[in-house]
Scaffold this motif. Structure first.
Motif, PDB file in Angstrom:
ATOM      1  N   TYR A 188     -68.057 170.337 -26.633  1.00 16.25           N
ATOM      2  CA  TYR A 188     -68.400 168.930 -26.834  1.00 16.25           C
ATOM      3  C   TYR A 188     -69.905 168.694 -26.655  1.00 16.25           C
ATOM      4  O   TYR A 188     -70.494 167.861 -27.355  1.00 16.25           O
ATOM      5  CB  TYR A 188     -67.614 168.046 -25.870  1.00 16.25           C
ATOM      6  CG  TYR A 188     -66.152 167.914 -26.239  1.00 16.25           C
ATOM      7  CD1 TYR A 188     -65.779 167.495 -27.519  1.00 16.25           C
ATOM      8  CD2 TYR A 188     -65.150 168.202 -25.320  1.00 16.25           C
ATOM      9  CE1 TYR A 188     -64.445 167.369 -27.866  1.00 16.25           C
ATOM     10  CE2 TYR A 188     -63.813 168.080 -25.662  1.00 16.25           C
ATOM     11  CZ  TYR A 188     -63.461 167.670 -26.932  1.00 16.25           C
ATOM     12  OH  TYR A 188     -62.141 167.552 -27.282  1.00 16.25           O
TER      13      TYR A 188
ATOM     14  N   LEU B  90     -65.609 171.349 -31.621  1.00 19.54           N
ATOM     15  CA  LEU B  90     -66.727 171.261 -32.563  1.00 19.54           C
ATOM     16  C   LEU B  90     -66.339 170.681 -33.918  1.00 19.54           C
ATOM     17  O   LEU B  90     -67.027 169.788 -34.435  1.00 19.54           O
ATOM     18  CB  LEU B  90     -67.338 172.658 -32.762  1.00 19.54           C
ATOM     19  CG  LEU B  90     -68.083 173.244 -31.566  1.00 19.54           C
ATOM     20  CD1 LEU B  90     -68.391 174.720 -31.802  1.00 19.54           C
ATOM     21  CD2 LEU B  90     -69.372 172.477 -31.310  1.00 19.54           C
ATOM     22  N   THR B  91     -65.272 171.178 -34.526  1.00 23.06           N
ATOM     23  CA  THR B  91     -64.994 170.807 -35.920  1.00 23.06           C
ATOM     24  C   THR B  91     -63.574 170.297 -36.158  1.00 23.06           C
ATOM     25  O   THR B  91     -63.311 169.716 -37.206  1.00 23.06           O
ATOM     26  CB  THR B  91     -65.217 172.019 -36.841  1.00 23.06           C
ATOM     27  OG1 THR B  91     -64.275 173.053 -36.488  1.00 23.06           O
ATOM     28  CG2 THR B  91     -66.629 172.560 -36.710  1.00 23.06           C
TER      29      THR B  91
ATOM     30  N   GLN C  65     -63.218 176.194 -29.073  1.00 26.23           N
ATOM     31  CA  GLN C  65     -64.460 175.843 -29.778  1.00 26.23           C
ATOM     32  C   GLN C  65     -64.171 175.080 -31.064  1.00 26.23           C
ATOM     33  O   GLN C  65     -64.904 174.161 -31.432  1.00 26.23           O
ATOM     34  CB  GLN C  65     -65.269 177.111 -30.100  1.00 26.23           C
ATOM     35  CG  GLN C  65     -65.854 177.809 -28.894  1.00 26.23           C
ATOM     36  CD  GLN C  65     -64.963 178.922 -28.386  1.00 26.23           C
ATOM     37  OE1 GLN C  65     -63.771 178.942 -28.669  1.00 26.23           O
ATOM     38  NE2 GLN C  65     -65.536 179.838 -27.623  1.00 26.23           N
TER      39      GLN C  65
ATOM     40  N   ASN D 197     -76.433 167.716 -39.855  1.00 20.95           N
ATOM     41  CA  ASN D 197     -75.470 168.346 -38.950  1.00 20.95           C
ATOM     42  C   ASN D 197     -74.723 169.456 -39.688  1.00 20.95           C
ATOM     43  O   ASN D 197     -73.960 169.186 -40.622  1.00 20.95           O
ATOM     44  CB  ASN D 197     -74.493 167.297 -38.428  1.00 20.95           C
ATOM     45  CG  ASN D 197     -73.503 167.859 -37.431  1.00 20.95           C
ATOM     46  OD1 ASN D 197     -73.586 169.017 -37.047  1.00 20.95           O
ATOM     47  ND2 ASN D 197     -72.571 167.033 -37.012  1.00 20.95           N
TER      48      ASN D 197
ATOM     49  N   LEU E 145     -72.284 171.142 -38.734  1.00 23.11           N
ATOM     50  CA  LEU E 145     -70.841 171.080 -38.517  1.00 23.11           C
ATOM     51  C   LEU E 145     -70.142 170.244 -39.581  1.00 23.11           C
ATOM     52  O   LEU E 145     -68.925 170.332 -39.736  1.00 23.11           O
ATOM     53  CB  LEU E 145     -70.529 170.503 -37.131  1.00 23.11           C
ATOM     54  CG  LEU E 145     -71.048 171.308 -35.931  1.00 23.11           C
ATOM     55  CD1 LEU E 145     -70.690 170.604 -34.629  1.00 23.11           C
ATOM     56  CD2 LEU E 145     -70.492 172.721 -35.942  1.00 23.11           C
TER      57      LEU E 145
ATOM     58  N   SER F 203     -75.096 167.125 -33.721  1.00 16.61           N
ATOM     59  CA  SER F 203     -75.053 165.883 -34.480  1.00 16.61           C
ATOM     60  C   SER F 203     -76.163 164.907 -34.179  1.00 16.61           C
ATOM     61  O   SER F 203     -76.549 164.142 -35.045  1.00 16.61           O
ATOM     62  CB  SER F 203     -73.730 165.151 -34.294  1.00 16.61           C
ATOM     63  OG  SER F 203     -72.980 165.590 -33.310  1.00 16.61           O
TER      64      SER F 203
ATOM     65  N   ASN G 166     -71.487 169.937 -29.750  1.00 20.03           N
ATOM     66  CA  ASN G 166     -71.159 169.006 -30.829  1.00 20.03           C
ATOM     67  C   ASN G 166     -72.163 167.857 -30.843  1.00 20.03           C
ATOM     68  O   ASN G 166     -72.673 167.453 -31.901  1.00 20.03           O
ATOM     69  CB  ASN G 166     -69.733 168.472 -30.635  1.00 20.03           C
ATOM     70  CG  ASN G 166     -69.212 167.777 -31.872  1.00 20.03           C
ATOM     71  OD1 ASN G 166     -69.973 167.273 -32.685  1.00 20.03           O
ATOM     72  ND2 ASN G 166     -67.897 167.739 -32.012  1.00 20.03           N
ATOM     73  N   TYR G 167     -72.460 167.345 -29.655  1.00 22.54           N
ATOM     74  CA  TYR G 167     -73.461 166.266 -29.544  1.00 22.54           C
ATOM     75  C   TYR G 167     -74.846 166.769 -29.949  1.00 22.54           C
ATOM     76  O   TYR G 167     -75.594 166.067 -30.657  1.00 22.54           O
ATOM     77  CB  TYR G 167     -73.479 165.739 -28.109  1.00 22.54           C
ATOM     78  CG  TYR G 167     -74.537 164.681 -27.876  1.00 22.54           C
ATOM     79  CD1 TYR G 167     -74.313 163.352 -28.248  1.00 22.54           C
ATOM     80  CD2 TYR G 167     -75.770 165.019 -27.314  1.00 22.54           C
ATOM     81  CE1 TYR G 167     -75.284 162.381 -28.049  1.00 22.54           C
ATOM     82  CE2 TYR G 167     -76.745 164.057 -27.111  1.00 22.54           C
ATOM     83  CZ  TYR G 167     -76.501 162.743 -27.480  1.00 22.54           C
ATOM     84  OH  TYR G 167     -77.477 161.787 -27.284  1.00 22.54           O
TER      85      TYR G 167
END
Length: 288
Positions: free
Chosen positions: A118, A230-231, A226, A143, A145, A125, A121-122
């Motif tokens: 997480y 993430l996705t 993960q 991004n 992702l 993005s 992920n931040y």
């Protein structure tokens, strides 16, 4: 049998029962349901034989998930072992604050995979994109992702970053078993650092290399957390791993029996790959 040995055996019974109850029994049930059309709820289902297994080999979604998982596992295994070995070699050298840096490098291993996912992920993005736009770097301006072609690279970066820690510790343990006298003798013979590595260091840490390769490949093939952080398998199905497909299809998609069959095949694939790895790498150890 002595009284002490009898006591030891009785002490293992609770652990054996718990292992059977929470691991062995569910695995047996999964194999049983894989021959049915059970959807995960209710009590009615029919036996359909090998139909689930046959359908798996013609399912493009399953095939894409296997392709992504194997590709991901190979890339992660290579990068994890290359970087962890380089870090271990550096930490094993006589540098200041060596123990401090060992603790820093091991830190990612004690963090929760989901939390790390997480956080990254931040970063992908909201942080890296701002840096990319400020520096004029197009590759970082969006991004990755959210890019169907590049999202798997983001997952690889996170998996490698967190997996390096344990492999580094194992390589360090192997390096510390090598006597310094061997390096002193090789330096007297005029051997360079590169020659020392291939003739002394790598052959002597070959068993640790085997362990790290097998563990890294096994962990990468089982990638799940993960992907969730993430996705979530996206964009589309671009980063859908086998374990993620089994979870979503079996518990959310009403494909409990079908994905049970998939999990059986998945187990066989991981077992076969691990056995082949061990045999091949141990044979290389003997040739060194």
């Amino acid at each position: 049998m002595s009284k002490r040995m009898s006591t030891y055996y009785w002490m293992t019974i609770p652990a054996v029962l718990l292992f059977f109850l929470f691991l062995t029994l569910p695995a047996i049930q999964g194999v049983y349901y894989s021959f049915t059309n059970y959807n995960g709820f209710g009590k009615t289902y029919d036996f359909i034989g090998l139909r689930n297994y046959i359908n798996l080999f013609t399912d493009n979604v399953v095939g894409d998930a296997y392709w992504f998982t194997i590709k991901f596992a190979v890339v992660v295994t290579i990068f994890v072992n290359v970087f962890s070995l380089l870090i271990a070699l550096g930490l094993n050298a006589s540098i200041k604050f060596r123990n401090f840096f060992r603790g820093i490098y091991f830190l990612p291993n004690i963090l929760s995979v989901l939390i790390v996912g997480y956080i990254f992920n931040y970063l992908f993005s909201n942080v890296f994109t701002v840096w990319g736009q400020s520096l004029g770097i197009n590759a970082l301006s969006t991004n990755i992702l959210g890019n169907e072609s590049l999202a798997w690279i983001g997952v690889v970066i996170v998996a490698v970053w967190q997996s390096i820690a344990l492999n580094t510790i194992l390589y360090l343990a192997g390096l510390q078993t090598i006597s310094k006298d061997m390096y002193e003798a090789s330096s007297l013979d005029g051997a360079g650092k590169w020659r020392e590595f291939w003739s002394i260091t790598f052959p002597l840490i070959a068993p640790f290399f085997t362990i790290n390769m097998v563990l890294a490949m096994k962990n990468a093939l089982m990638v799940f957390d993960q992907i969730v952080a993430l996705t979530n398998g996206g964009p589309g199905r671009a980063t859908q791993s086998i374990s993620f497909l089994i979870y979503t299809g079996g518990f959310e998609g009403g494909e409990f029996a079908y994905q049970s069959a998939n999990s059986v095949i998945y187990f066989i694939v991981i077992a076969v790959i691990s056995i082949l790895q061990i045999r091949f790498l141990q044979r290389r150890e003997m040739d060194m």
